[in-house]
Design an enzyme around this catalytic site. Structure first.
Site, PDB file in Angstrom:
ATOM      1  N   GLU A   1     -10.368   5.485   6.045  1.00 59.39           N
ATOM      2  CA  GLU A   1     -11.013   5.121   4.833  1.00 59.39           C
ATOM      3  C   GLU A   1     -10.472   3.666   4.161  1.00 59.39           C
ATOM      4  O   GLU A   1     -11.107   2.726   3.751  1.00 59.39           O
ATOM      5  CB  GLU A   1     -10.691   6.197   3.677  1.00 59.39           C
ATOM      6  CG  GLU A   1     -11.647   5.737   2.502  1.00 59.39           C
ATOM      7  CD  GLU A   1     -13.396   5.636   2.727  1.00 59.39           C
ATOM      8  OE1 GLU A   1     -14.023   6.486   2.778  1.00 59.39           O
ATOM      9  OE2 GLU A   1     -13.557   4.383   2.857  1.00 59.39           O
TER      10      GLU A   1
ATOM     11  N   VAL B   1       0.907  -1.328   0.231  1.00 59.45           N
ATOM     12  CA  VAL B   1      -0.236  -0.020  -0.066  1.00 59.45           C
ATOM     13  C   VAL B   1       0.804   1.455   0.020  1.00 59.45           C
ATOM     14  O   VAL B   1       0.449   2.165  -0.865  1.00 59.45           O
ATOM     15  CB  VAL B   1      -1.022   0.122   1.176  1.00 59.45           C
ATOM     16  CG1 VAL B   1      -1.821   1.342   1.122  1.00 59.45           C
ATOM     17  CG2 VAL B   1      -1.788  -1.291   1.070  1.00 59.45           C
TER      18      VAL B   1
ATOM     19  N   LYS C   1     -12.980  -5.355  10.145  1.00 62.06           N
ATOM     20  CA  LYS C   1     -13.719  -4.498   9.275  1.00 62.06           C
ATOM     21  C   LYS C   1     -15.237  -4.281   9.676  1.00 62.06           C
ATOM     22  O   LYS C   1     -15.832  -3.068   9.643  1.00 62.06           O
ATOM     23  CB  LYS C   1     -13.747  -4.529   7.789  1.00 62.06           C
ATOM     24  CG  LYS C   1     -12.137  -4.642   7.094  1.00 62.06           C
ATOM     25  CD  LYS C   1     -12.171  -5.308   5.961  1.00 62.06           C
ATOM     26  CE  LYS C   1     -10.810  -5.151   5.256  1.00 62.06           C
ATOM     27  NZ  LYS C   1     -10.391  -6.170   4.237  1.00 62.06           N
TER      28      LYS C   1
ATOM     29  N   GLY D   1     -11.103  -1.466   0.973  1.00 60.11           N
ATOM     30  CA  GLY D   1      -9.803  -0.981   0.017  1.00 60.11           C
ATOM     31  C   GLY D   1     -10.193   0.346  -0.583  1.00 60.11           C
ATOM     32  O   GLY D   1     -10.274   1.119   0.262  1.00 60.11           O
TER      33      GLY D   1
ATOM     34  N   ARG E   1      11.213  -1.280   7.794  1.00 59.70           N
ATOM     35  CA  ARG E   1      11.816  -2.224   8.830  1.00 59.70           C
ATOM     36  C   ARG E   1      13.279  -2.455   8.135  1.00 59.70           C
ATOM     37  O   ARG E   1      14.239  -2.492   9.151  1.00 59.70           O
ATOM     38  CB  ARG E   1      11.045  -3.482   8.803  1.00 59.70           C
ATOM     39  CG  ARG E   1      11.539  -4.371   9.807  1.00 59.70           C
ATOM     40  CD  ARG E   1      10.482  -5.654   9.832  1.00 59.70           C
ATOM     41  NE  ARG E   1       9.729  -5.784   8.648  1.00 59.70           N
ATOM     42  CZ  ARG E   1       8.711  -6.670   8.417  1.00 59.70           C
ATOM     43  NH1 ARG E   1       8.282  -7.014   9.404  1.00 59.70           N
ATOM     44  NH2 ARG E   1       8.339  -6.691   7.233  1.00 59.70           N
TER      45      ARG E   1
HETATM   46  P1  NDP Z   1       3.252  -4.920   3.421  1.00 60.54           P
HETATM   47  O1  NDP Z   1       3.679  -5.974   4.253  1.00 60.54           O
HETATM   48  O2  NDP Z   1       3.523  -4.941   1.936  1.00 60.54           O
HETATM   49  O3  NDP Z   1       4.249  -3.462   3.948  1.00 60.54           O
HETATM   50  C1  NDP Z   1       4.487  -3.305   5.432  1.00 60.54           C
HETATM   51  C2  NDP Z   1       5.319  -2.062   5.335  1.00 60.54           C
HETATM   52  O4  NDP Z   1       5.590  -1.821   6.668  1.00 60.54           O
HETATM   53  C3  NDP Z   1       6.697  -2.470   4.694  1.00 60.54           C
HETATM   54  O5  NDP Z   1       7.299  -1.536   4.183  1.00 60.54           O
HETATM   55  C4  NDP Z   1       7.562  -2.687   6.043  1.00 60.54           C
HETATM   56  O6  NDP Z   1       8.822  -2.655   6.062  1.00 60.54           O
HETATM   57  C5  NDP Z   1       6.890  -2.014   7.070  1.00 60.54           C
HETATM   58  N1  NDP Z   1       7.266  -2.418   8.404  1.00 60.54           N
HETATM   59  C6  NDP Z   1       7.086  -3.408   8.936  1.00 60.54           C
HETATM   60  N2  NDP Z   1       7.313  -3.641  10.260  1.00 60.54           N
HETATM   61  C7  NDP Z   1       7.840  -2.438  10.593  1.00 60.54           C
HETATM   62  C8  NDP Z   1       8.506  -1.898  11.520  1.00 60.54           C
HETATM   63  N3  NDP Z   1       8.591  -2.416  12.816  1.00 60.54           N
HETATM   64  N4  NDP Z   1       8.963  -0.799  11.544  1.00 60.54           N
HETATM   65  C9  NDP Z   1       9.021   0.137  10.587  1.00 60.54           C
HETATM   66  N5  NDP Z   1       8.546  -0.392   9.287  1.00 60.54           N
HETATM   67  C10 NDP Z   1       7.736  -1.700   9.220  1.00 60.54           C
HETATM   68  O7  NDP Z   1       1.885  -4.488   4.138  1.00 60.54           O
HETATM   69  P2  NDP Z   1       0.509  -4.030   3.231  1.00 60.54           P
HETATM   70  O8  NDP Z   1       1.074  -2.698   2.563  1.00 60.54           O
HETATM   71  O9  NDP Z   1      -0.160  -4.736   2.405  1.00 60.54           O
HETATM   72  O10 NDP Z   1      -0.494  -3.324   4.190  1.00 60.54           O
HETATM   73  C11 NDP Z   1      -0.249  -2.309   5.059  1.00 60.54           C
HETATM   74  C12 NDP Z   1      -1.325  -1.943   5.902  1.00 60.54           C
HETATM   75  O11 NDP Z   1      -2.442  -1.823   4.854  1.00 60.54           O
HETATM   76  C13 NDP Z   1      -1.980  -3.042   6.718  1.00 60.54           C
HETATM   77  O12 NDP Z   1      -2.577  -2.666   7.984  1.00 60.54           O
HETATM   78  C14 NDP Z   1      -2.945  -3.882   5.996  1.00 60.54           C
HETATM   79  O13 NDP Z   1      -4.048  -4.465   6.861  1.00 60.54           O
HETATM   80  C15 NDP Z   1      -3.702  -2.743   5.295  1.00 60.54           C
HETATM   81  N6  NDP Z   1      -4.286  -2.839   4.067  1.00 60.54           N
HETATM   82  C16 NDP Z   1      -3.638  -3.549   2.934  1.00 60.54           C
HETATM   83  C17 NDP Z   1      -4.320  -3.800   2.080  1.00 60.54           C
HETATM   84  C18 NDP Z   1      -3.528  -4.508   0.708  1.00 60.54           C
HETATM   85  O14 NDP Z   1      -4.257  -4.652  -0.308  1.00 60.54           O
HETATM   86  N7  NDP Z   1      -2.503  -5.129   0.866  1.00 60.54           N
HETATM   87  C19 NDP Z   1      -5.621  -3.420   1.635  1.00 60.54           C
HETATM   88  C20 NDP Z   1      -6.328  -2.381   2.807  1.00 60.54           C
HETATM   89  C21 NDP Z   1      -5.415  -2.363   3.998  1.00 60.54           C
HETATM   90  P3  NDP Z   1       9.827  -3.370   4.813  1.00 60.54           P
HETATM   91  O15 NDP Z   1       9.543  -3.027   3.555  1.00 60.54           O
HETATM   92  O16 NDP Z   1      11.169  -3.020   5.051  1.00 60.54           O
HETATM   93  O17 NDP Z   1       9.618  -5.003   5.066  1.00 60.54           O
HETATM   94  N1  HSE Z   2      -6.386  -8.736   3.372  1.00 59.69           N
HETATM   95  C1  HSE Z   2      -7.235  -7.653   3.082  1.00 59.69           C
HETATM   96  C2  HSE Z   2      -8.186  -8.246   2.031  1.00 59.69           C
HETATM   97  C3  HSE Z   2      -6.571  -6.528   2.557  1.00 59.69           C
HETATM   98  O1  HSE Z   2      -7.950  -9.303   1.319  1.00 59.69           O
HETATM   99  O2  HSE Z   2      -9.088  -7.868   1.977  1.00 59.69           O
HETATM  100  C4  HSE Z   2      -7.720  -5.477   2.417  1.00 59.69           C
HETATM  101  O3  HSE Z   2      -8.112  -5.011   3.617  1.00 59.69           O
END
Ligand code: NDP
Ligand code: HSE
Length: 455
Positions: free
Chosen positions: A129, A16, A205, A134, A47
């Protein structure tokens, strides 16, 4: 018309976060033309900075505290996920009076009341949001477009991963594992995909959406949750033969219970009054219902308002760019001042509302789909229908396929409306029969609301 630049810190730059960087850089001119705002990404916190490519607009950092504390950071966007680190960083930002944009339904469903109160105390706000649906603007709609309505029900497909799995199994004959891998590859699944397939993500959700829709505090633990990890291809096939599609639905319904509706086996528990019926489970949806057509990573949330009637919110519920679209729309709402105003004024957030009165799950009324594995012997169906009849459960259809082995045959029964408590007790007795191989599969069937069925 003033032009302003807003300093933003991104916590997390994965699926995201990467999409947010993309929109803020690629659509910079469009956003400025439309709003007079430009977003200046000051810090991107990850991270492991070493694993990222070098095409990001600012050097990556692992020092979240310094990034949040930077006086140039005006809005903090949390896209890390989970409840620990993300929670600590959000608290830090709020205590500095900095607004937070987040997609984190796990955190908000667990600690939303506390974090919203913290935001209020420091005269700032939280925008979320992207945490539900999504890219679908359902939170904005509940906070604005639907406010004139008493909401009677909210029925949604709110987990993209589960919808990809069920769609691929139903339409393409994929196995469960193949479909789950696809959802992970496309970036839809949570870091721990058991959150998706267990139904918990959908429940988190639903807790957020139901709180906004019904002005009550709802916790994940208030919601009865069943996942899709036990769905067999044979159930998908039987459902299809009966004219249904299996979907993971998140349901919140206003339920008015009159005096005298007591379950005789639980005296005193079925109290009269107004309750919320809250559940997430695989559900048989009639093939003519609009939700049956919602495929892949699309989400759809049906909302029933007393004035509006049925409204459907439909769009991509997971994935990089759809979710980033919702995050950037929150950034705009915060920067334009509309979100802080709404946050201050509306009494629909969990820190400003009473706890929900939740209908005990054994009082739920539904139609049911049962799949029994029975020994192919005379009299078995008589025993089963006798038990169901003894519990006041009336059959609607029975389906049996011929098998070669003559040992265990699947029999599918659909019922008329029945109550969950008696159904559970009937199933205990059915599963104890020597002619039955347990467990009997029990799924719920959702009826189309009359208004919608009427076209
Ligand atoms: P990802 O696993 O793709 O990304 C997570 C990011 O967070 C990475 O950049 C990671 O770093 C970083 N991170 C993890 N741990 C730490 C830490 N301790 N300190 C600093 N940075 C950290 O997750 P998503 O982007 O898929 O999801 C992010 C959020 O969005 C979640 O809450 C998810 O539920 C929500 N979401 C996701 C959707 C989706 O379709 N994927 C849709 C709707 C909501 P690094 O890159 O170095 O690993
Ligand atoms: N893991 C979630 C899904 C991401 O599959 O709907 C969106 O919130």
């Amino acid at each position: 018309m003033s032009e302003r630049s807003i300093g933003v810190t991104l916590l997390g730059c994965g699926v995201v976060g990467g999409g947010v960087v993309n929109i803020l850089t690629q659509q910079r001119d469009l956003l400025r033309q439309r709003t007079g705002l430009t977003f200046d990404i000051r810090h991107i916190v990850v991270r492991d900075a070493g694993k990222h490519r070098g095409d990001l607009p600012v050097p990556l950092t692992t020092d979240a505290a310094a990034a949040i504390d930077d006086p140039g950071t005006q809005i903090v966007v949390e896209l890390i996920g989970g409840t620990t680190t993300a929670g600590t960083h959000i608290e830090r930002a709020l205590k500095l009076g900095k607004p937070v944009v987040t997609a984190n339904k796990s955190l908000l469903s667990a600690r939303g009341g506390e974090l919203f109160a913290l935001a209020r105390k420091h005269d700032t706000c939280i925008a979320f949001e992207a945490s539900c649906g999504g890219g679908v603007p359902i939170v904005e709609s509940l906070m604005k477009g639907l406010l004139a309505n008493r909401i009677d029900a909210l029925v949604g497909i709110v987990n993209g991963t589960c919808n990809v799995i069920l769609t691929r199994m139903t339409r393409n004959g994929w196995t469960y594992d193949e479909a789950l891998k696809e959802a992970q590859r496309l970036g839809f699944a949570e870091a721990d995909p058991t959150l998706d397939v267990s139904g918990r993500d959908a429940a988190q959700k639903l807790a957020l959406l139901a709180s906004l829709a019904f002005n009550v505090g709802v916790a994940e633990s208030d919601i009865h949750v069943e996942g899709i990890d036990t769905i067999q291809p044979t159930d998908i096939q039987f459902a299809r033969d009966l004219g249904y599609v299996i979907k993971l639905l998140a349901i919140a319904e206003r339920h008015v219970q009159g005096v005298g509706s007591k379950d005789p086996h639980h005296p005193g528990q079925a109290k009269p009054g107004e309750f919320l019926n809250l559940r997430v489970h695989p559900t048989l949806v009639h093939k003519d219902d609009v939700l049956a057509e919602v495929g892949g990573s699309f989400n759809a949330i049906s909302v029933y308002g007393h004035a509006l009637g049925h409204a459907l919110f439909y769009g991509r519920g997971a994935g990089q760019m759809p979710t980033a679209s919702a995050v950037v729309s929150d950034l705009l709402g915060v920067a334009l001042g509309t979100t802080p105003l709404a946050f201050k004024q509306l009494r629909i957030f969990p820190d400003t509302t009473p706890r929900a009165s939740v209908l005990p799950f054994h009082d739920l009324q539904s139609r049911y789909y049962l799949r029994l594995m029975v020994k192919d012997q005379p009299g078995v169906m008589g025993q089963v229908s006798q038990i169901l009849g003894n519990h006041g459960i009336s059959l609607s259809a029975i389906l049996q396929r011929e098998t070669d082995d003559g040992q265990n045959v699947p029999i599918v029964i659909t019922t008329h409306r029945a109550t969950e408590g008696p159904m559970r007790r009937a199933l205990d007795q059915i599963n104890a029969l020597p002619t039955i191989t347990p467990p009997t599969v029990c799924l719920r069937i959702i009826d189309q609301p009359k208004e919608f069925a009427g076209g």
